[in-house]
Design a protein around this motif. Structure first.
Motif, PDB file in Angstrom:
ATOM      1  N   GLN A   1      -6.325   0.386  -9.820  1.00  0.00           N
ATOM      2  CA  GLN A   1      -5.250  -0.483 -10.279  1.00  0.00           C
ATOM      3  C   GLN A   1      -3.909   0.235 -10.209  1.00  0.00           C
ATOM      4  OE1 GLN A   1      -5.756  -2.808 -13.999  1.00  0.00           O
ATOM      5  NE2 GLN A   1      -3.996  -1.684 -14.753  1.00  0.00           N
ATOM      6  N   ILE A   2      -2.885  -0.504  -9.834  1.00  0.00           N
ATOM      7  CA  ILE A   2      -1.513  -0.012  -9.923  1.00  0.00           C
ATOM      8  C   ILE A   2      -1.000  -0.308 -11.329  1.00  0.00           C
ATOM      9  CG2 ILE A   2       0.833  -0.208  -9.040  1.00  0.00           C
ATOM     10  CD1 ILE A   2      -1.126   0.884  -7.017  1.00  0.00           C
ATOM     11  N   ASP A   3      -0.669   0.706 -12.085  1.00  0.00           N
ATOM     12  CA  ASP A   3      -0.062   0.498 -13.397  1.00  0.00           C
ATOM     13  C   ASP A   3       1.451   0.507 -13.204  1.00  0.00           C
ATOM     14  OD1 ASP A   3       0.791   0.454 -15.973  1.00  0.00           O
ATOM     15  OD2 ASP A   3      -0.636   1.950 -16.696  1.00  0.00           O
ATOM     16  N   SER A   4       2.052  -0.674 -13.187  1.00  0.00           N
ATOM     17  CA  SER A   4       3.477  -0.783 -12.850  1.00  0.00           C
ATOM     18  C   SER A   4       4.391  -0.770 -14.074  1.00  0.00           C
ATOM     19  CB  SER A   4       3.723  -2.062 -12.048  1.00  0.00           C
ATOM     20  OG  SER A   4       3.403  -3.203 -12.834  1.00  0.00           O
ATOM     21  N   SER A   5       3.815  -0.491 -15.248  1.00  0.00           N
ATOM     22  CA  SER A   5       4.651  -0.431 -16.456  1.00  0.00           C
ATOM     23  C   SER A   5       5.696   0.671 -16.316  1.00  0.00           C
ATOM     24  CB  SER A   5       3.775  -0.161 -17.680  1.00  0.00           C
ATOM     25  OG  SER A   5       2.788  -1.168 -17.824  1.00  0.00           O
ATOM     26  N   LYS A   6       6.865   0.411 -16.831  1.00  0.00           N
ATOM     27  CA  LYS A   6       7.954   1.383 -16.674  1.00  0.00           C
ATOM     28  C   LYS A   6       7.795   2.594 -17.579  1.00  0.00           C
ATOM     29  CE  LYS A   6      11.530  -1.825 -15.119  1.00  0.00           C
ATOM     30  NZ  LYS A   6      12.865  -2.408 -15.417  1.00  0.00           N
TER      31      LYS A   6
END
Length: 706
Positions: A322-327
């Motif tokens: 999974q790509i964790d795109s949280s900043k």
């Protein structure tokens, strides 16, 4: 920021070592120690303490396949890192400012006096190879515990009361608690009932099953003095992270943060190659992080860590990519952003030699659910990662919820001639953009193969040093292939009579044969001929394509053979010739000799029955008799000869020759001279004339007497 960094209060000293297991990977440790100057004055810990901490750490990690060694120390002052040397430094503040002192090719251990905690750790998907350890806890199990977190382990008491114990230890147990099935479920409130390293409480789950937490697990809430071991699945998970996310720590593909390519890594040649991103899935060549370029890590997870984005559960197994795109812009970290819009993150495949299969494809499943979904791309390189060509792309949200997995098939047929590498890339758009991927499979049609030896019987004298032979590939010439070749004893013994062979042969596309040699040993003993088999088999199954037998002939003989024939002249009407074969000395092993006939003036099949036979002398046997049929043709054709040959079974070494003469009895007078008998055919005309002359001569003598 507690979601990003794990903080604990732990007490105690050293722990007991696990069973000894050979370590296979060496991980360097770089220590960042609080001091009053750069030379280490008044350092919070000295070198002896550091060395003791590493010794303890290695005792805790025995059996994991990895061990740790000292690399270097950097002393950091309050001038460089405000408050770092103080007695109550808070790790929640400005911890990333210490990154300039990190060694990016080592696991970093920051040592200071922390405010009320024993240690901190970053989880692997933050891209930080580092832990923080309080000065007094460096030589306890805290260091092993925090490194466990950095290698993705959760507390064994993490949310262990969310589901019944039966669910947590069942096949869906990876979704609950510490997401590891073989660690007994637990939760925070149970630590008050741990006495003398054993749980003594009576808590039960909703089904009435009593809890039995393991207070001796390194990741448990047990005291430092209790904790001794990791579970088998915890070790699997740490190995997974080290192999895929932190391989730069032991220079897997080259110095520092070198990523795999087709020159520095093992090329995959067996298909299908499947990667399901499961923690307990052992893959020799897995997909890995691009540690050279990623400022932010991909994450392996059993579910999405963000609401309203990402897949809810894996497509298969118990975890997915999974790509964790949280900043990650929490105020405790001074608005430091891990991933921002436009960042391109890469995940790399191993290198594939697709010439081993026909019609190769990449298949995978994806979920792109989230309003801030970015762009996902599959690329390929056929020039050792110098350039990349796009094969597949999806932009923006593709799925309305996290339950949908969509299958993709990508044709790789154009990349069979040169080893190729794949790359999954994702371009960040926003926080609600967690793209999910699972079950990457590279496969194709297996070509039909057929192999054989150039000869199915090979003979070699033991003093000839080696036997050479060829393996011939008869089909599937447009594909590369592999085949196993190995030897098996018959009565020859590997290591004593010959060098054993068991290896895999690789045939490149259009390659049709390979020549090999096996060493033969001359033992200087009279032990007779010995044999062994060479077999060609599938490298993936028990299918045997072909086999050849090699006979090693003993050259250390102290015996010979001779022919025993009472009379080498035999009349053509005698019927048979009796031949004896004498072995000079008995042996305690079986021997063989070849006897055959060779035409001269006599012709096999016309004058005698031709012979070509191998005779076997059993142990102790010294004589054999055979008969050769002599053919009576009832023609006046004189004497004829053939040769009887006695020689080695394999090497044409002649022991004896004997000329056999067949005498003729058809129409030859009894008083004919030997020269007459040997002169060949006598014409009827000559016979009549000779008779007439003899009659006249007799009458003339009679008249004289009268």
């Amino acid at each position: 920021m507690l979601a990003a960094i794990c903080t604990y209060s732990l007490l105690g000293v050293t722990n007991q070592a696990l069973a000894d297991t050979t370590q296979t990977k060496q991980i360097p440790l770089h220590f960042i120690v609080a001091a009053t100057d750069k030379d280490g004055a008044n350092a919070k810990v000295d070198q002896a303490t550091i060395e003791q901490s590493i010794e303890n750490l290695n005792s805790h990690y025995q059996g994991t396949g990895y061990s740790y060694h000292y690399k270097s120390t950097d002393f950091v002052t309050n001038e460089e890192m405000p408050g770092f040397y103080d007695d109550d430094y808070s790790p929640d503040n400005r911890v990333l400012f210490i990154e300039p002192y990190f060694d990016k090719s080592a696991l970093n251990v920051m040592v200071a006096d922390f405010d009320g905690v024993n240690g901190n750790a970053f989880f692997p998907y933050f891209g930080v190879d580092g832990v923080l350890i309080d000065t007094e806890d460096l030589v306890t199990t805290t260091l092993a515990h925090e490194i466990g977190h950095n290698l993705s382990l959760l507390h064994t008491f993490a949310d262990g009361d969310d589901e019944p114990i039966s669910v947590q230890i069942g096949e869906r147990g990876y979704l609950y608690g510490d997401q590891i099935i073989d660690t007994p479920p637990s939760f925070d409130d149970l630590d008050d009932d741990i006495e003398n390293c054993e749980y003594t409480g009576s808590a039960e789950d909703e089904e009435g099953t009593p809890y039995a937490p393991d207070a001796k697990n390194i990741m448990s809430q047990g005291k430092n003095t209790c904790r001794t071991h990791f579970s088998a699945q915890q070790i699997d998970r740490m190995q997974y992270v080290l192999q895929r996310d932190k391989y730069h720590l032991f220079n897997q593909f080259g110095e520092g943060r070198t990523v795999p390519n087709c020159e520095n890594s093992i090329i995959v040649t067996q298909f299908p190659h499947i990667d399901g991103f499961n923690f307990n899935q052992e893959i020799a060549q897995p997909w890995v992080q691009d540690v050279a370029n990623n400022g932010f890590f991909f994450r392996t997870s059993p579910d999405s860590n963000s609401s309203r984005t990402g897949a809810d559960e894996p497509f298969e197994g118990h975890s997915y990519l999974q790509i964790d795109s949280s900043k990650r812009d929490d105020t405790d970290f001074d608005d430091i952003v891990y991933a921002k819009k436009g960042d391109k993150l890469n995940y790399l495949s191993p290198c594939y030699d697709l010439s081993f299969i026909e019609k190769p494809t990449l298949e995978f499943y994806f979920n792109m659910h989230g309003k801030d979904m970015g762009t996902s791309i599959i690329e390929v390189s056929a020039d050792n990662a110098q350039t990349w060509a796009e094969l597949w792309r999806k932009e923006g949200q593709q799925h309305s919820d996290g339950d949908i997995w969509e299958k993709v098939t990508v044709d790789l047929s154009n990349y069979r001639t040169t080893p190729a590498q794949l790359r999954l890339s994702h371009i960040i758009e926003g926080e609600k953009g967690d793209a999910s991927f699972d079950l990457f499979t590279v496969s194709g049609t297996q070509p039909q193969q057929d192999y054989e030896f150039n000869s199915n019987t090979l003979n070699i004298a033991e003093d000839e040093n080696e036997v050479t032979f060829k393996v011939i590939k008869n089909s599937g010439l447009d594909s590369s292939s592999k085949i196993r070749i190995y030897t098996e004893d018959v009565d020859a013994i590997a290591g004593e009579d010959y060098t054993a062979l068991d290896e895999t042969l690789t045939f490149s596309s259009q390659e049709t044969e390979k020549e090999l040699a096996i060493n033969i040993f001359d033992n200087n003993e009279v032990d007779g001929s010995r044999s062994f088999n060479i077999k060609l088999a599938s490298d993936e199954s028990d299918i045997i394509f072909n086999e050849s037998i090699v006979t090693i002939e003993d050259n250390d003989v102290d015996f010979s053979y001779e022919l025993d024939i009472s009379d080498t002249q035999i009349s053509e009407n005698s019927g048979q010739l009796l031949v004896g074969i004498i072995k000079s000395d008995p042996t305690d092993f079986e021997t063989k000799v070849r006897i055959k006939t060779t035409d001269d003036s006599a012709v096999g099949g016309t004058d005698f029955t031709a012979l070509d036979e191998v005779l076997t002398f059993a142990q102790g046997e010294t004589q054999k008799n055979i008969t050769i049929d002599i053919i009576d043709n009832s023609e006046v054709d004189g004497s004829r000869r053939f040769i009887l040959v006695l020689e080695s079974e394999s090497f044409n070494e002649k022991y004896a020759d004997e000329v056999i003469t067949i005498t003729n009895k058809d129409g030859i007078p009894e008083h004919a001279t030997p020269d007459d008998k040997a002169s060949g055919s006598v014409s009827g005309y000559f016979t009549l004339m000779l008779g007439a002359l003899c009659f006249i001569r007799r009458n003339r003598k009679k008249n004289i007497k009268d």
